[in-house]
Design a protein around this motif. Structure first.
Motif, PDB file in Angstrom:
ATOM      1  N   THR A  98       0.819  -1.203   0.000  1.00 13.08           N
ATOM      2  CA  THR A  98       0.000   0.000   0.000  1.00 13.08           C
ATOM      3  C   THR A  98       0.855   1.256   0.000  1.00 13.08           C
ATOM      4  O   THR A  98       1.586   1.540   0.944  1.00 13.08           O
ATOM      5  N   ASP A  99       0.773   2.024  -1.059  1.00 11.89           N
ATOM      6  CA  ASP A  99       1.464   3.316  -1.201  1.00 11.89           C
ATOM      7  C   ASP A  99       2.981   3.201  -1.133  1.00 11.89           C
ATOM      8  O   ASP A  99       3.676   4.207  -1.009  1.00 11.89           O
ATOM      9  N   ALA A 100       3.515   1.992  -1.234  1.00 10.25           N
ATOM     10  CA  ALA A 100       4.961   1.814  -1.059  1.00 10.25           C
ATOM     11  C   ALA A 100       5.762   2.349  -2.241  1.00 10.25           C
ATOM     12  O   ALA A 100       6.961   2.568  -2.123  1.00 10.25           O
ATOM     13  N   ASP A 101       5.113   2.549  -3.393  1.00 13.04           N
ATOM     14  CA  ASP A 101       5.822   3.011  -4.578  1.00 13.04           C
ATOM     15  C   ASP A 101       5.697   4.517  -4.800  1.00 13.04           C
ATOM     16  O   ASP A 101       6.170   5.030  -5.813  1.00 13.04           O
ATOM     17  N   SER A 102       5.067   5.222  -3.889  1.00 10.86           N
ATOM     18  CA  SER A 102       4.920   6.663  -4.044  1.00 10.86           C
ATOM     19  C   SER A 102       6.255   7.356  -3.796  1.00 10.86           C
ATOM     20  O   SER A 102       7.156   6.827  -3.139  1.00 10.86           O
ATOM     21  N   GLU A 103       6.391   8.563  -4.304  1.00 14.19           N
ATOM     22  CA  GLU A 103       7.616   9.327  -4.101  1.00 14.19           C
ATOM     23  C   GLU A 103       7.830   9.629  -2.624  1.00 14.19           C
ATOM     24  O   GLU A 103       8.970   9.645  -2.134  1.00 14.19           O
ATOM     25  N   GLU A 104       6.738   9.872  -1.911  1.00 11.77           N
ATOM     26  CA  GLU A 104       6.852  10.147  -0.471  1.00 11.77           C
ATOM     27  C   GLU A 104       7.391   8.937   0.273  1.00 11.77           C
ATOM     28  O   GLU A 104       8.255   9.069   1.153  1.00 11.77           O
ATOM     29  N   ALA A 105       6.915   7.744  -0.090  1.00  7.48           N
ATOM     30  CA  ALA A 105       7.382   6.515   0.561  1.00  7.48           C
ATOM     31  C   ALA A 105       8.854   6.283   0.263  1.00  7.48           C
ATOM     32  O   ALA A 105       9.632   5.903   1.150  1.00  7.48           O
ATOM     33  N   LYS A 106       9.258   6.507  -0.982  1.00  5.12           N
ATOM     34  CA  LYS A 106      10.669   6.333  -1.345  1.00  5.12           C
ATOM     35  C   LYS A 106      11.548   7.310  -0.575  1.00  5.12           C
ATOM     36  O   LYS A 106      12.636   6.957  -0.101  1.00  5.12           O
ATOM     37  N   ARG A 107      11.079   8.531  -0.433  1.00  4.67           N
ATOM     38  CA  ARG A 107      11.837   9.541   0.307  1.00  4.67           C
ATOM     39  C   ARG A 107      11.970   9.141   1.776  1.00  4.67           C
ATOM     40  O   ARG A 107      13.050   9.249   2.358  1.00  4.67           O
ATOM     41  N   PHE A 108      10.879   8.642   2.356  1.00 10.67           N
ATOM     42  CA  PHE A 108      10.911   8.200   3.752  1.00 10.67           C
ATOM     43  C   PHE A 108      11.914   7.071   3.946  1.00 10.67           C
ATOM     44  O   PHE A 108      12.720   7.087   4.884  1.00 10.67           O
ATOM     45  N   ARG A 109      11.879   6.096   3.042  1.00  4.82           N
ATOM     46  CA  ARG A 109      12.786   4.950   3.177  1.00  4.82           C
ATOM     47  C   ARG A 109      14.243   5.374   3.012  1.00  4.82           C
ATOM     48  O   ARG A 109      15.126   4.875   3.713  1.00  4.82           O
ATOM     49  N   GLU A 110      14.490   6.302   2.104  1.00  5.60           N
ATOM     50  CA  GLU A 110      15.859   6.799   1.929  1.00  5.60           C
ATOM     51  C   GLU A 110      16.352   7.493   3.204  1.00  5.60           C
ATOM     52  O   GLU A 110      17.513   7.327   3.607  1.00  5.60           O
ATOM     53  N   ILE A 111      15.491   8.263   3.840  1.00  2.00           N
ATOM     54  CA  ILE A 111      15.858   8.943   5.079  1.00  2.00           C
ATOM     55  C   ILE A 111      16.163   7.930   6.180  1.00  2.00           C
ATOM     56  O   ILE A 111      17.133   8.085   6.933  1.00  2.00           O
ATOM     57  N   GLN A 112      15.355   6.873   6.264  1.00  2.00           N
ATOM     58  CA  GLN A 112      15.596   5.852   7.291  1.00  2.00           C
ATOM     59  C   GLN A 112      16.910   5.122   7.065  1.00  2.00           C
ATOM     60  O   GLN A 112      17.659   4.869   8.010  1.00  2.00           O
ATOM     61  N   VAL A 113      17.190   4.780   5.817  1.00  3.24           N
ATOM     62  CA  VAL A 113      18.451   4.093   5.507  1.00  3.24           C
ATOM     63  C   VAL A 113      19.636   4.983   5.887  1.00  3.24           C
ATOM     64  O   VAL A 113      20.598   4.529   6.519  1.00  3.24           O
ATOM     65  N   GLU A 114      19.549   6.263   5.540  1.00  2.00           N
ATOM     66  CA  GLU A 114      20.644   7.187   5.839  1.00  2.00           C
ATOM     67  C   GLU A 114      20.794   7.383   7.346  1.00  2.00           C
ATOM     68  O   GLU A 114      21.918   7.460   7.867  1.00  2.00           O
ATOM     69  N   THR A 115      19.663   7.441   8.054  1.00  2.00           N
ATOM     70  CA  THR A 115      19.708   7.608   9.506  1.00  2.00           C
ATOM     71  C   THR A 115      20.416   6.444  10.179  1.00  2.00           C
ATOM     72  O   THR A 115      21.307   6.642  11.022  1.00  2.00           O
ATOM     73  N   PHE A 116      20.037   5.222   9.811  1.00  2.00           N
ATOM     74  CA  PHE A 116      20.643   4.053  10.450  1.00  2.00           C
ATOM     75  C   PHE A 116      22.089   3.860   9.999  1.00  2.00           C
ATOM     76  O   PHE A 116      22.916   3.377  10.770  1.00  2.00           O
ATOM     77  N   THR A 117      22.402   4.249   8.781  1.00  2.00           N
ATOM     78  CA  THR A 117      23.789   4.155   8.316  1.00  2.00           C
ATOM     79  C   THR A 117      24.687   5.077   9.116  1.00  2.00           C
ATOM     80  O   THR A 117      25.754   4.669   9.607  1.00  2.00           O
ATOM     81  N   LEU A 118      24.264   6.328   9.289  1.00  2.00           N
ATOM     82  CA  LEU A 118      25.081   7.285  10.041  1.00  2.00           C
ATOM     83  C   LEU A 118      25.098   6.960  11.530  1.00  2.00           C
ATOM     84  O   LEU A 118      26.099   7.191  12.217  1.00  2.00           O
TER      85      LEU A 118
END
Length: 214
Positions: free
Chosen positions: A129-149
């Motif tokens: 559900t809504d996983a392919d939206s630009e907002e969802a992609k942006r959220f996931r990118e932020i989470q990946v960057e947060t946990f990486t740093l």
């Protein structure tokens, strides 16, 4: 119990069942503060968020607000259907992956974030559900960057002189990430403000509020 020194920081390894009680019950105030790592400066609003604030009046006030508005029995019961729905969604996903390898750590990670964001903003960002939206992609990118740093050691946290002599790349990335996170949450708040401005009051009463609307 073992004592190490990570640079200038003493680190105690709690290795027996009796020690946690000693540390977190009898001497809980002594161990209440978090170390002032660089990530707390940039992602913890200069050590003022609940997770990073030092023990004191400000921390106690944040804890009171959290207990009342996030973790109260009424709030948890009101939003229990969201948690149950996300667990059912995970079970359906696992059922569809019979005889296939599944990364359970990632699956539980997505479960928690979906449940959390549905309670906060009424949206889910993983799954179908809504996983392919630009907002969802942006959220996931932020989470990946947060946990990486978060998992990238910063020498300046353990050897103070490195704060001045070492490269500033990590701090720059944290500053940029802070702007991204704030911008994302501000967009969610503005979106809900617009929705509430045009929603009929009867429609609002007929559905459960998320935390932004409350």
């Amino acid at each position: 119990m073992l004592l190490f020194h990570f640079g200038s920081r003493p680190v105690i390894v709690v290795s027996s069942p009796s020690l946690p009680e000693e540390c977190f019950t009898k001497n809980d105030i002594v161990f209440a503060n978090r170390p002032r790592l660089i990530i707390g400066k940039h992602l913890g609003y200069n050590y003022s968020s609940l997770a990073w604030a030092p023990y004191g009046d400000h921390w106690r006030n944040l804890r009171r607000i959290s207990s009342l508005h996030l973790l109260s029995t009424h709030r948890l019961q009101t939003l229990s259907s969201i948690r149950a729905d996300e667990v059912k969604s995970l079970i359906r996903f696992l059922s569809s992956k019979q005889n296939q390898m599944v990364d359970m750590r990632q699956s539980f990670f997505e479960l928690v974030l979906n449940a959390m964001m549905r309670m906060i903003a009424g949206k889910r960002y993983y799954g179908e559900t809504d996983a392919d939206s630009e907002e969802a992609k942006r959220f996931r990118e932020i989470q990946v960057e947060t946990f990486t740093l978060s998992n990238t050691p910063n020498l300046g946290d353990f050897i103070p002189i490195m704060k001045w002599m070492g490269p500033k790349r990590t701090e720059k990335r944290l500053t940029e990430l802070h702007v991204k996170r704030d911008g994302f949450m501000q967009n969610l708040i503005e979106e809900h403000r617009k929705t509430l401005a045009i929603d009929d009051s009867n429609e609002r009463q007929g559905r459960k509020k998320n935390m932004i609307e409350d």
